[in-house]
Design a protein around this motif. Structure first.
Motif, mmCIF file in Angstrom:
data_model
loop_
_atom_site.group_PDB
_atom_site.id
_atom_site.type_symbol
_atom_site.label_atom_id
_atom_site.label_comp_id
_atom_site.label_asym_id
_atom_site.label_seq_id
_atom_site.Cartn_x
_atom_site.Cartn_y
_atom_site.Cartn_z
ATOM 1 N N PRO A 223 0.927 -1.203 0.210
ATOM 2 C CA PRO A 223 -0.063 0.291 -0.038
ATOM 3 C C PRO A 223 1.150 1.251 -0.013
ATOM 4 C CG PRO A 223 0.515 -0.896 2.269
ATOM 5 C CD PRO A 223 0.697 -1.733 1.035
ATOM 6 N N ALA A 224 0.828 2.647 -0.590
ATOM 7 C CA ALA A 224 0.638 3.501 -0.625
ATOM 8 C C ALA A 224 -0.318 5.008 0.446
ATOM 9 C CB ALA A 224 1.449 4.255 -2.207
ATOM 10 N N ALA A 225 0.272 5.949 0.846
ATOM 11 C CA ALA A 225 -0.642 6.320 1.582
ATOM 12 C C ALA A 225 -0.162 7.720 0.968
ATOM 13 C CB ALA A 225 0.415 6.748 3.083
ATOM 14 N N ILE A 226 -2.032 7.968 1.263
ATOM 15 C CA ILE A 226 -1.521 9.865 1.335
ATOM 16 C C ILE A 226 -2.578 10.515 2.234
ATOM 17 C CG2 ILE A 226 -3.669 9.553 -0.063
ATOM 18 C CD1 ILE A 226 -2.837 11.242 -2.268
ATOM 19 N N HIS A 227 -1.552 12.565 2.273
ATOM 20 C CA HIS A 227 -2.605 13.162 3.364
ATOM 21 C C HIS A 227 -1.761 13.821 3.158
ATOM 22 C CE1 HIS A 227 1.460 14.718 5.519
ATOM 23 N NE2 HIS A 227 1.874 13.629 5.134
ATOM 24 N N CYS A 228 -3.178 15.186 3.459
ATOM 25 C CA CYS A 228 -2.582 16.821 3.516
ATOM 26 C C CYS A 228 -2.565 16.763 4.993
ATOM 27 C CB CYS A 228 -4.005 17.005 3.077
ATOM 28 S SG CYS A 228 -5.321 17.233 3.376
ATOM 29 N N ALA A 229 -3.677 18.199 5.902
ATOM 30 C CA ALA A 229 -2.997 17.900 7.271
ATOM 31 C C ALA A 229 -4.506 17.623 7.984
ATOM 32 C CB ALA A 229 -3.890 19.735 6.951
#
Length: 243
Positions: free
Chosen positions: A133-139
């Protein structure tokens, strides 16, 4: 909680230091079946993870983190580097009037999606190229991350109402921080802006995606903005459990 986007233990990930982490698996597909687990994880600011949270990130197998925050946001709350590869694709809301002033969520999302076409195209390319898996985020993991994940889910064949229901889970998760965020406003004007930001989304994200699909096509927009077609197809196939 909406049954169409269940907040099950398999989906909601309790990574200490964050409050809005979940797997994009387990969402029903329009043509049957559901999205696969351990392909994409969406999150609020992963640099805020504690040592235990960082261990959970590594134990889950995350190979890549896509950070949609500009350097300015990370500098405001400096933390140690994450123990996995991180790629920054800054989607700073400040240069986008609608995204910073936030007259409505619809206007903010359309502004972000238009201004940061290239960043969204590259984000989905990276998710498709990574070892899952890969992860993606902001605040907060709701707005910038929500647009990127909404586009990925749309391409995978998740119905708009399910995308909207999944999006609404972020508000439930972020409620524990809303009071503090409002209290930190330095003026009445800023307080009113923040109150507009935390209004429940309803179907806003799915309506924005429907509008983009009707005017340009989400896939066509991403490709024209530089997305790698093979990576995009790979991401969609993985989310559908076909690869």
């Amino acid at each position: 909680m909406d049954a169409r986007a269940p907040a099950t233990p398999d989906r909601v990930l309790r990574w200490d230091g964050c409050v809005n982490v979940r797997d994009l698996g387990g969402l029903p597909l329009a043509d049957g079946g559901e999205t696969a687990y351990r392909i994409v994880v969406r999150a609020d600011a992963l640099p805020w993870l504690t040592e235990a949270g960082r261990h959970a990130l590594v134990s889950y197998g995350v190979s890549l983190v896509v950070n949609l925050r500009p350097q300015r946001e990370d500098d405001e709350n400096p933390t140690d580097a994450l123990p996995v590869r991180v790629v920054r694709l800054a989607m700073d809301p400040r240069p986008v009037a609608a995204a910073w002033d936030w007259p409505t969520m619809r206007e903010a999302y359309l502004g972000l999606a238009d201004h940061y076409r290239a960043e969204l195209a590259q984000a989905l390319t990276l998710l498709g190229d990574a070892d899952p898996p890969a992860a993606i985020h902001c605040a907060g993991g709701r707005d910038r991350t929500g647009i990127a994940c909404g586009m990925a889910l749309w391409l995978a064949g998740v119905e708009p109402d399910v995308i909207a229901a999944d999006h609404a889970l972020s508000d439930e998760n972020l409620a524990v921080r809303s009071s503090d965020w409002l209290a930190q406003a330095t003026s009445e004007e800023e307080l009113e802006r923040r109150r507009r930001v935390i209004q429940p989304p309803g179907r806003t994200l799915s309506e924005v995606l429907e509008e983009i699909e009707a005017t340009e096509g989400i896939r066509a927009r991403l490709l024209s903005a530089g997305a790698d077609e093979a990576a995009l197809d790979r991401l969609v196939a993985r989310l559908r459990g076909e690869a």
